[in-house]
Motif scaffolding. Structure first.
Motif, short mmCIF file in Angstrom:
data_model
loop_
_atom_site.label_atom_id
_atom_site.label_comp_id
_atom_site.label_asym_id
_atom_site.label_seq_id
_atom_site.Cartn_x
_atom_site.Cartn_y
_atom_site.Cartn_z
N ASN A 35 0.96 -1.12 -0.15
CA ASN A 35 -0.10 -0.04 -0.01
C ASN A 35 0.96 1.31 0.01
OD1 ASN A 35 -2.47 -1.31 -0.08
ND2 ASN A 35 -2.08 -1.80 2.28
N GLY A 36 2.22 1.01 -0.07
CA GLY A 36 3.17 2.24 -0.31
C GLY A 36 3.33 2.96 1.19
N LYS A 37 3.29 1.98 2.23
CA LYS A 37 3.35 2.60 3.49
C LYS A 37 4.62 2.08 4.28
CE LYS A 37 -0.56 5.01 4.00
NZ LYS A 37 -0.46 6.62 3.97
N PRO A 38 5.25 2.65 5.14
CA PRO A 38 6.56 2.15 5.80
C PRO A 38 5.91 0.92 6.78
CG PRO A 38 6.32 4.48 5.92
CD PRO A 38 5.44 4.15 5.28
N SER A 39 6.90 -0.04 6.71
CA SER A 39 6.48 -1.18 7.41
C SER A 39 7.16 -1.58 8.71
CB SER A 39 6.60 -2.42 6.64
OG SER A 39 6.30 -3.69 6.99
N VAL A 40 6.86 -2.38 9.64
CA VAL A 40 7.44 -2.74 10.72
C VAL A 40 7.93 -4.28 10.82
CG1 VAL A 40 6.00 -1.25 12.60
CG2 VAL A 40 5.33 -3.68 11.81
N LEU A 41 7.69 -4.88 9.65
CA LEU A 41 7.86 -6.46 9.16
C LEU A 41 9.55 -6.71 9.38
CD1 LEU A 41 6.58 -9.22 8.42
CD2 LEU A 41 7.37 -8.43 6.22
N GLY A 79 16.55 6.01 8.04
CA GLY A 79 15.35 5.58 7.10
C GLY A 79 14.49 6.59 7.24
N SER A 80 13.38 6.43 6.73
CA SER A 80 12.18 7.35 6.80
C SER A 80 10.80 6.80 7.32
CB SER A 80 11.96 8.06 5.46
OG SER A 80 11.56 7.31 4.61
N THR A 81 10.09 7.47 7.86
CA THR A 81 8.54 7.38 8.44
C THR A 81 7.66 7.73 7.31
OG1 THR A 81 8.29 9.12 10.00
CG2 THR A 81 9.37 7.00 10.85
N ASP A 82 6.35 7.64 7.85
CA ASP A 82 5.43 8.52 6.71
C ASP A 82 5.46 9.95 7.14
OD1 ASP A 82 4.26 8.52 9.29
OD2 ASP A 82 2.43 7.43 8.95
N LYS A 83 6.33 10.41 7.95
CA LYS A 83 6.15 11.67 8.21
C LYS A 83 7.79 12.36 7.70
CE LYS A 83 3.52 11.55 12.40
NZ LYS A 83 3.34 11.77 13.71
N GLY A 84 8.74 11.43 7.30
CA GLY A 84 9.94 12.14 6.88
C GLY A 84 11.02 11.62 7.14
N THR A 85 12.22 11.82 6.96
CA THR A 85 13.29 11.28 7.31
C THR A 85 13.72 11.18 8.71
OG1 THR A 85 14.40 12.35 5.32
CG2 THR A 85 16.00 10.89 6.67
N SER A 86 14.29 10.02 9.34
CA SER A 86 14.35 9.85 10.64
C SER A 86 15.89 9.72 11.50
CB SER A 86 13.73 8.39 10.91
OG SER A 86 13.78 7.91 12.16
N LEU A 87 15.87 10.11 12.50
CA LEU A 87 17.02 9.88 13.30
C LEU A 87 17.15 8.51 14.06
CD1 LEU A 87 16.96 13.46 15.22
CD2 LEU A 87 18.40 12.92 13.28
N ALA A 88 16.31 7.65 13.80
CA ALA A 88 16.16 6.23 14.62
C ALA A 88 17.10 5.65 14.42
CB ALA A 88 14.99 5.53 14.09
N ALA A 89 17.45 4.83 15.75
CA ALA A 89 18.45 3.78 15.75
C ALA A 89 18.10 2.68 16.58
CB ALA A 89 19.83 4.52 16.12
N TRP A 90 18.21 1.62 16.24
CA TRP A 90 17.67 0.39 16.89
C TRP A 90 18.78 -0.66 16.69
CZ3 TRP A 90 13.33 1.04 19.62
CH2 TRP A 90 12.40 2.07 19.15
N VAL A 91 18.70 -1.41 17.93
CA VAL A 91 19.57 -2.71 17.98
C VAL A 91 18.83 -3.90 18.41
CG1 VAL A 91 20.09 -2.20 20.54
CG2 VAL A 91 21.63 -3.84 19.27
N TYR A 92 18.93 -4.99 17.76
CA TYR A 92 18.23 -6.11 18.06
C TYR A 92 19.11 -7.43 18.32
CZ TYR A 92 15.57 -10.50 16.49
OH TYR A 92 15.15 -11.77 16.34
N ASP A 93 18.87 -7.92 19.35
CA ASP A 93 19.53 -9.18 19.92
C ASP A 93 18.79 -10.50 19.34
OD1 ASP A 93 20.57 -10.93 21.35
OD2 ASP A 93 20.78 -9.63 23.11
#
Length: 198
Positions: A35-41, A79-93
């Motif tokens: 649908n053209g939306k950012p995903s959490v998958l 990356g980017s959200t539906d609101k624009g470019t992001s500062l996000a940083a995540w770590v996965y264990d």
């Protein structure tokens, strides 16, 4: 043998997903759904068994982020959200199948290139607000927030980088200059300078 072979297809189509290799598994994170939306998958392909598995969703929907496997964990930047470019940083264990926040990026960035060298992660290039970036930021996960981010040595002016690789502590960048010529650049952390290879 050096030939292509068919593997099990990805269960759910996703465009502009981040991808990274960690412990013989390829992680595909976020992206743009049908649908053209950012995903959490988050889906993982096991190279040893040719099978797919769904993992814990990203805490936020992101597309065009940068991922890298580093010392047993998976890091995701920008990356980017539906609101624009992001500062996000995540770590996965992978041992707990959990995501946790990491120190945010010093500046918004998507489609950047991440490589690991000498115990640090270098995040270079990409774009923000539709404009290409030549800057670089260096992430050290063992330093406390917010000191975990330090300015890196950006690309020479007028270059746009398309791919990065690292070997023996040296980074190699496939780039294009302002005249449209394709070039190979080299960056040595010890010398802190980008040079063009002949």
């Amino acid at each position: 043998t050096q030939e292509w072979s068919d593997l099990n297809p990805k269960p759910i189509w996703m465009g502009q997903a981040a991808s990274a290799l960690l412990a013989e598994k390829v992680y595909f994170i976020g992206g743009v759904d049908a649908n053209g939306k950012p995903s959490v998958l988050v889906e993982v392909f096991d190279l040893r068994t040719n099978t797919w598995e769904k993992k814990s969703d990203l805490p936020q929907a992101l597309q065009s982020a940068s991922a890298i496997g580093f010392e047993g964990k998976l890091y995701l930047f920008g990356g980017s959200t539906d609101k624009g470019t992001s500062l996000a940083a995540w770590v996965y264990d992978p041992s707990s199948n959990l995501w946790a926040p990491a120190s945010p990026l010093p500046a918004e960035r998507e489609n950047a290139l991440a490589v690991a060298s000498e115990g640090k992660i270098y995040l270079t290039g990409g774009n923000a607000g539709g404009l290409p970036l030549t800057s670089s930021s260096v992430f050290n996960p063992y330093r406390p927030k917010p000191e975990s981010w330090q300015p890196g040595i950006g690309l020479p002016e007028g270059y746009q980088i398309f791919n990065l690789a690292s070997r023996g502590g040296v980074q190699y960048g496939f780039a294009r200059d302002s005249e449209g010529r394709n070039l190979l650049l080299q960056f040595e952390a010890g010398q802190q300078v980008w040079t063009q290879l002949e």
